[in-house]
Write a protein that holds these residues in place. Structure first.
Motif, PDB file in Angstrom:
ATOM      1  N   GLY A 102      25.585   7.505   7.898  1.00 40.75           N
ATOM      2  CA  GLY A 102      26.386   6.517   7.195  1.00 40.75           C
ATOM      3  C   GLY A 102      27.738   7.042   6.776  1.00 40.75           C
ATOM      4  O   GLY A 102      28.766   6.373   6.934  1.00 40.75           O
ATOM      5  N   LEU A 103      27.751   8.250   6.237  1.00 42.39           N
ATOM      6  CA  LEU A 103      29.025   8.836   5.805  1.00 42.39           C
ATOM      7  C   LEU A 103      29.933   9.158   6.990  1.00 42.39           C
ATOM      8  O   LEU A 103      31.157   9.029   6.898  1.00 42.39           O
ATOM      9  CB  LEU A 103      28.763  10.099   4.986  1.00 42.39           C
ATOM     10  CG  LEU A 103      28.177   9.868   3.591  1.00 42.39           C
ATOM     11  CD1 LEU A 103      27.842  11.189   2.916  1.00 42.39           C
ATOM     12  CD2 LEU A 103      29.144   9.076   2.715  1.00 42.39           C
ATOM     13  N   GLU A 104      29.333   9.539   8.099  1.00 38.82           N
ATOM     14  CA  GLU A 104      30.148   9.800   9.286  1.00 38.82           C
ATOM     15  C   GLU A 104      30.768   8.504   9.811  1.00 38.82           C
ATOM     16  O   GLU A 104      31.944   8.452  10.165  1.00 38.82           O
ATOM     17  CB  GLU A 104      29.298  10.455  10.373  1.00 38.82           C
ATOM     18  CG  GLU A 104      30.090  10.812  11.618  1.00 38.82           C
ATOM     19  CD  GLU A 104      29.281  11.591  12.640  1.00 38.82           C
ATOM     20  OE1 GLU A 104      29.849  11.944  13.682  1.00 38.82           O
ATOM     21  OE2 GLU A 104      28.083  11.837  12.379  1.00 38.82           O
TER      22      GLU A 104
ATOM     23  N   LEU B 286      36.457   5.884   3.867  1.00 43.62           N
ATOM     24  CA  LEU B 286      36.195   6.606   2.626  1.00 43.62           C
ATOM     25  C   LEU B 286      37.185   7.740   2.380  1.00 43.62           C
ATOM     26  O   LEU B 286      37.548   8.027   1.237  1.00 43.62           O
ATOM     27  CB  LEU B 286      34.765   7.151   2.632  1.00 43.62           C
ATOM     28  CG  LEU B 286      33.636   6.120   2.735  1.00 43.62           C
ATOM     29  CD1 LEU B 286      32.281   6.803   2.660  1.00 43.62           C
ATOM     30  CD2 LEU B 286      33.748   5.051   1.656  1.00 43.62           C
ATOM     31  N   LYS B 287      37.631   8.383   3.435  1.00 40.99           N
ATOM     32  CA  LYS B 287      38.526   9.533   3.270  1.00 40.99           C
ATOM     33  C   LYS B 287      39.954   9.134   2.909  1.00 40.99           C
ATOM     34  O   LYS B 287      40.794  10.003   2.648  1.00 40.99           O
ATOM     35  CB  LYS B 287      38.513  10.386   4.537  1.00 40.99           C
ATOM     36  CG  LYS B 287      37.221  11.182   4.717  1.00 40.99           C
ATOM     37  CD  LYS B 287      37.267  12.056   5.965  1.00 40.99           C
ATOM     38  CE  LYS B 287      36.005  12.889   6.105  1.00 40.99           C
ATOM     39  NZ  LYS B 287      36.012  13.732   7.332  1.00 40.99           N
ATOM     40  N   GLN B 288      40.229   7.832   2.868  1.00 36.17           N
ATOM     41  CA  GLN B 288      41.553   7.388   2.429  1.00 36.17           C
ATOM     42  C   GLN B 288      41.785   7.694   0.955  1.00 36.17           C
ATOM     43  O   GLN B 288      42.930   7.758   0.498  1.00 36.17           O
ATOM     44  CB  GLN B 288      41.705   5.884   2.659  1.00 36.17           C
ATOM     45  CG  GLN B 288      41.712   5.463   4.120  1.00 36.17           C
ATOM     46  CD  GLN B 288      41.838   3.961   4.263  1.00 36.17           C
ATOM     47  OE1 GLN B 288      42.451   3.294   3.415  1.00 36.17           O
ATOM     48  NE2 GLN B 288      41.274   3.414   5.325  1.00 36.17           N
ATOM     49  N   TRP B 289      40.695   7.863   0.195  1.00 39.62           N
ATOM     50  CA  TRP B 289      40.790   8.049  -1.252  1.00 39.62           C
ATOM     51  C   TRP B 289      40.407   9.482  -1.599  1.00 39.62           C
ATOM     52  O   TRP B 289      39.297   9.932  -1.286  1.00 39.62           O
ATOM     53  CB  TRP B 289      39.881   7.060  -1.975  1.00 39.62           C
ATOM     54  CG  TRP B 289      40.168   5.637  -1.612  1.00 39.62           C
ATOM     55  CD1 TRP B 289      39.526   4.875  -0.683  1.00 39.62           C
ATOM     56  CD2 TRP B 289      41.196   4.812  -2.159  1.00 39.62           C
ATOM     57  NE1 TRP B 289      40.085   3.626  -0.619  1.00 39.62           N
ATOM     58  CE2 TRP B 289      41.118   3.545  -1.514  1.00 39.62           C
ATOM     59  CE3 TRP B 289      42.184   5.006  -3.142  1.00 39.62           C
ATOM     60  CZ2 TRP B 289      41.973   2.503  -1.814  1.00 39.62           C
ATOM     61  CZ3 TRP B 289      43.042   3.960  -3.442  1.00 39.62           C
ATOM     62  CH2 TRP B 289      42.928   2.735  -2.788  1.00 39.62           C
TER      63      TRP B 289
ATOM     64  N   THR C   7      37.122   9.838  -3.455  1.00 37.09           N
ATOM     65  CA  THR C   7      35.925   9.613  -2.643  1.00 37.09           C
ATOM     66  C   THR C   7      35.678  10.786  -1.714  1.00 37.09           C
ATOM     67  O   THR C   7      34.537  11.245  -1.556  1.00 37.09           O
ATOM     68  CB  THR C   7      36.084   8.319  -1.824  1.00 37.09           C
ATOM     69  OG1 THR C   7      36.385   7.233  -2.704  1.00 37.09           O
ATOM     70  CG2 THR C   7      34.811   7.998  -1.054  1.00 37.09           C
ATOM     71  N   ARG C   8      36.740  11.297  -1.124  1.00 41.29           N
ATOM     72  CA  ARG C   8      36.609  12.396  -0.170  1.00 41.29           C
ATOM     73  C   ARG C   8      35.988  13.622  -0.817  1.00 41.29           C
ATOM     74  O   ARG C   8      35.107  14.275  -0.240  1.00 41.29           O
ATOM     75  CB  ARG C   8      37.977  12.726   0.416  1.00 41.29           C
ATOM     76  CG  ARG C   8      37.935  13.788   1.519  1.00 41.29           C
ATOM     77  CD  ARG C   8      39.267  13.970   2.212  1.00 41.29           C
ATOM     78  NE  ARG C   8      40.326  14.340   1.275  1.00 41.29           N
ATOM     79  CZ  ARG C   8      41.336  13.534   0.902  1.00 41.29           C
ATOM     80  NH1 ARG C   8      41.401  12.309   1.373  1.00 41.29           N
ATOM     81  NH2 ARG C   8      42.262  13.945   0.059  1.00 41.29           N
ATOM     82  N   LYS C   9      36.380  13.933  -2.031  1.00 39.19           N
ATOM     83  CA  LYS C   9      35.882  15.170  -2.655  1.00 39.19           C
ATOM     84  C   LYS C   9      34.432  15.043  -3.131  1.00 39.19           C
ATOM     85  O   LYS C   9      33.777  16.060  -3.373  1.00 39.19           O
ATOM     86  CB  LYS C   9      36.787  15.597  -3.800  1.00 39.19           C
ATOM     87  CG  LYS C   9      36.759  14.708  -5.028  1.00 39.19           C
ATOM     88  CD  LYS C   9      37.767  15.236  -6.053  1.00 39.19           C
ATOM     89  CE  LYS C   9      37.747  14.424  -7.344  1.00 39.19           C
ATOM     90  NZ  LYS C   9      38.769  14.892  -8.314  1.00 39.19           N
ATOM     91  N   VAL C  10      33.923  13.808  -3.241  1.00 41.28           N
ATOM     92  CA  VAL C  10      32.513  13.612  -3.616  1.00 41.28           C
ATOM     93  C   VAL C  10      31.610  13.631  -2.391  1.00 41.28           C
ATOM     94  O   VAL C  10      30.552  14.277  -2.394  1.00 41.28           O
ATOM     95  CB  VAL C  10      32.331  12.281  -4.383  1.00 41.28           C
ATOM     96  CG1 VAL C  10      30.843  11.931  -4.523  1.00 41.28           C
ATOM     97  CG2 VAL C  10      32.971  12.373  -5.761  1.00 41.28           C
ATOM     98  N   PHE C  11      31.999  12.944  -1.321  1.00 33.92           N
ATOM     99  CA  PHE C  11      31.087  12.703  -0.212  1.00 33.92           C
ATOM    100  C   PHE C  11      31.321  13.570   1.023  1.00 33.92           C
ATOM    101  O   PHE C  11      30.586  13.447   2.002  1.00 33.92           O
ATOM    102  CB  PHE C  11      31.134  11.221   0.178  1.00 33.92           C
ATOM    103  CG  PHE C  11      30.541  10.331  -0.867  1.00 33.92           C
ATOM    104  CD1 PHE C  11      29.186  10.375  -1.149  1.00 33.92           C
ATOM    105  CD2 PHE C  11      31.336   9.451  -1.592  1.00 33.92           C
ATOM    106  CE1 PHE C  11      28.624   9.566  -2.117  1.00 33.92           C
ATOM    107  CE2 PHE C  11      30.794   8.635  -2.569  1.00 33.92           C
ATOM    108  CZ  PHE C  11      29.430   8.693  -2.833  1.00 33.92           C
TER     109      PHE C  11
ATOM    110  N   SER D 107      34.819  18.327   6.251  1.00 31.64           N
ATOM    111  CA  SER D 107      33.756  18.096   7.237  1.00 31.64           C
ATOM    112  C   SER D 107      32.610  17.305   6.616  1.00 31.64           C
ATOM    113  O   SER D 107      32.491  17.189   5.390  1.00 31.64           O
ATOM    114  CB  SER D 107      33.240  19.424   7.787  1.00 31.64           C
ATOM    115  OG  SER D 107      32.679  20.215   6.753  1.00 31.64           O
ATOM    116  N   ASN D 108      31.748  16.770   7.479  1.00 31.18           N
ATOM    117  CA  ASN D 108      30.655  15.911   7.050  1.00 31.18           C
ATOM    118  C   ASN D 108      29.408  16.715   6.700  1.00 31.18           C
ATOM    119  O   ASN D 108      29.179  17.798   7.259  1.00 31.18           O
ATOM    120  CB  ASN D 108      30.295  14.915   8.169  1.00 31.18           C
ATOM    121  CG  ASN D 108      31.442  14.007   8.523  1.00 31.18           C
ATOM    122  OD1 ASN D 108      32.266  13.675   7.675  1.00 31.18           O
ATOM    123  ND2 ASN D 108      31.508  13.588   9.776  1.00 31.18           N
TER     124      ASN D 108
END
Length: 580
Positions: free
Chosen positions: A190-192, A198-201, A204-208, A214-215
């Motif tokens: 799902g995260l991939e 999600l990585k626009q923010w 969000t990027r630093k949490v997930f 990397s994923n």
């Protein structure tokens, strides 16, 4: 404090809960469970049952029941655990609905903890200068978020019916967030799949994602320290911390940095509501489902009323004639949904009319038995008189007469995609469930009208349909599902599979589903509908569209002898039902 309190609960929670499922061996067993086909046979227990969309939440809820907690204790504990383990849909940044049936009190109540529009919201906020709806604005910005209700709603349920303190119910979620859990394949996938959004923010990027961007991969440990800190504050200071304390400050600051309309006052003003559920009767069974601002209960009862006039059992499961009649009933219900349904605190919803057997008989008389009715020939009826996609559902029942059906969401998978910086949780994008412009479809293709236009402090219309069916005053079937506009029809089919077709609960949950929502004018079908049946439906004039699986109806059936059976929906790989 309820008379059902058992002192062992608190002692066990304080000593054992944080270590029960976090060690290497238990996690390995839990992770391997998703590969076992036997998991999708009915799970049987004599003293209680849980069915959730994540095996860790199911294990946690099961253990609460096993150590003396009741169904509401287990439900609230599972709800917070899902906020950690299934962030694409479990949440504290969204909202939902809970039905609680208490046989001892002979009552069924509905808790409405749906999100609300901020006070500064206005009808045209998601339109451009030409008056056209702009979907991006209502889906992927800070203004896409309504004021979250989950923390207040779960706390209200626990206070009214539970035996645990809020801190005790939060303990497993805090441990899972702080110490982490092994990433299942669905989580990693799902995260991939959502990474571009999600990585626009930064928040969000630093949490997930990992520090290098990397994923996470299946089997790796995933920790959420900011979310753990948020949950600890709520545990220490109570639910109002989320709405008036440090967490509220973090939400307000997030909004201010990005031009969001939600304010500290909006958070402070939020309160959940206790409502009367919609009630109907189908072939001698009492059906209770969520009332407005959910459209689900009204239309579940409306469609069942229409279909009760036919011998569905004799026609056969998923025969062409059965599917035809279901689709015709669905079309008429969704046409009424577009016109009449909204927040009952703002609009008059003709609930008595929509759920009236007389109105159903009128609609039934309009249904041809041998050909499809084009949607262009169907409009909202006159149900007088008036009176006041990514989601997760879980069902829990105990041996003391309590049953819980809960559906909650942040709307899309991962909601708006925006994490509140420093608080560690995703914001919903439920504002997209309003009618951005009357007559314009939302992300699920649902048409909305004036009743569901954006207004300050208004709850947006929902399709979430937590449902409890009773027989002779006893809890019988606890069900519900995620799935956006398909929630209502998914829940309808689980009820019909059990009552009309006599299926066990796992078969009822696993069986192929169909869906019609008036517009677009097509029957959506899953794999498993026979080619011959499809040909017959097309010959009747139906347009068929085979698409991805619909819903994830975690459900429980309680047999007359008191045996509990649970059905975990195989459409979600992490689903799990566990009985005592």
């Amino acid at each position: 404090m309820s008379s059902r309190v058992r002192p062992i609960v608190r002692r066990w929670l304080s000593i054992s809960l944080s270590t029960l499922y976090l060690g290497a061996a238990p996690l390995a067993l839990a992770d391997s469970a998703i590969l076992e086909g036997e998991r999708f046979h009915p799970q049987v227990g004599e003293h209680g049952m849980v069915a959730t969309s994540h095996y860790l939440a199911s294990q946690i809820a099961h253990d609460v029941l096993a150590k003396g907690g009741n169904a509401v204790d287990a439900a609230v504990t599972a709800g917070f655990a899902l906020a950690v383990t299934q962030p694409r849909s479990g949440n504290i940044g969204g909202g939902g609905f809970m039905l609680i049936s208490d046989e001892q009190r002979d009552e069924v109540i509905a808790i409405d903890y749906r999100e609300k529009a901020p006070a500064a919201a206005y009808a045209t906020m998601f339109q451009n200068d030409q008056g056209e709806a702009v979907p991006q604005l209502s889906r992927f910005t800070h203004n896409a978020s309504g004021v979250p209700g989950t923390v207040a709603g779960l706390a209200l349920a626990l206070d009214k019916y539970g035996t645990l303190s809020l801190a005790e119910a939060l303990a497993p979620a805090i441990t899972l967030a702080e110490e982490g859990f092994s990433v299942p394949p669905r989580f990693a996938e799902g995260l991939e799949q959502a990474q571009d959004r999600l990585k626009q923010w930064d928040s969000t990027r630093k949490v997930f994602y990992k520090p290098d961007g990397s994923n996470y991969r299946a089997g790796e440990r995933f920790r959420q320290p900011d979310l753990a800190a948020t949950l600890k504050r709520i545990a220490a200071k109570g639910p109002r911390e989320f709405y008036e304390g440090e967490t509220a400050r973090l939400i307000s600051a997030e909004m201010q940095r990005h031009g969001g309309l939600m304010t500290a006052q909006d958070l402070a003003d939020y309160q959940p509501r206790i409502r009367q559920p919609v009630h109907g009767n189908y072939r001698g069974y009492d059906v209770y489902a969520m009332s407005p601002p959910s459209s689900g209960g009204a239309h579940i009862v409306q469609m069942l009323n229409i279909l009760e006039g036919y011998d569905i059992h004799a026609m056969g499961f998923n025969s062409a004639r059965t599917i035809h009649l279901m689709a015709e009933a669905m079309q008429r219900a969704y046409a009424d949904r577009a016109k009449y349904l909204g927040d009952p605190d703002f609009v008059d919803v003709p609930l008595a009319g929509l759920t009236s057997p007389a109105y159903a008989a009128k609609l039934r008389a309009e249904i041809p038995l041998d050909h499809a009715t084009p949607s262009t020939e169907i409009a909202a009826g006159k149900p007088l008189p008036y009176e006041s996609n990514e989601t997760t559902h879980f069902s829990i029942a105990d041996d003391n007469g309590l049953a819980v059906s809960n559906t909650y969401t942040i709307n899309f998978s991962y909601g708006s995609g925006i994490v509140v910086d420093g608080a560690g949780f995703l914001l919903n994008n439920e504002m997209d469930d309003f009618s951005a412009k009357p007559g314009a479809p939302n992300a699920y293709g649902l048409i909305g009208g004036e009743a569901n236009k954006v207004e300050p402090r208004k709850r947006m219309l929902s399709s979430m349909t937590p449902t409890i069916v009773k027989k002779d005053g006893k809890n019988f079937l606890i069900t519900g599902s995620p799935g956006g506009s398909r929630i209502i029809t998914t829940t309808l089919q689980v009820v019909m599979n059990v009552i009309d077709h006599g299926m066990n609960i796992q078969s009822a949950v696993s069986a192929p589903r169909i869906h019609h929502q008036w517009l677009p004018d097509e029957i959506r079908i899953e794999d498993g509908i026979s080619p011959d049946t499809q040909a017959l439906l097309e010959a009747m004039g139906h347009t068929l569209s085979q698409q991805a699986a619909m819903g994830a109806a975690q459900s429980i059936l309680i047999e007359p002898d008191g045996t509990f059976t649970g059905g975990a929906d195989p459409r979600r790989s992490t689903s799990s039902a566990m009985g005592l």
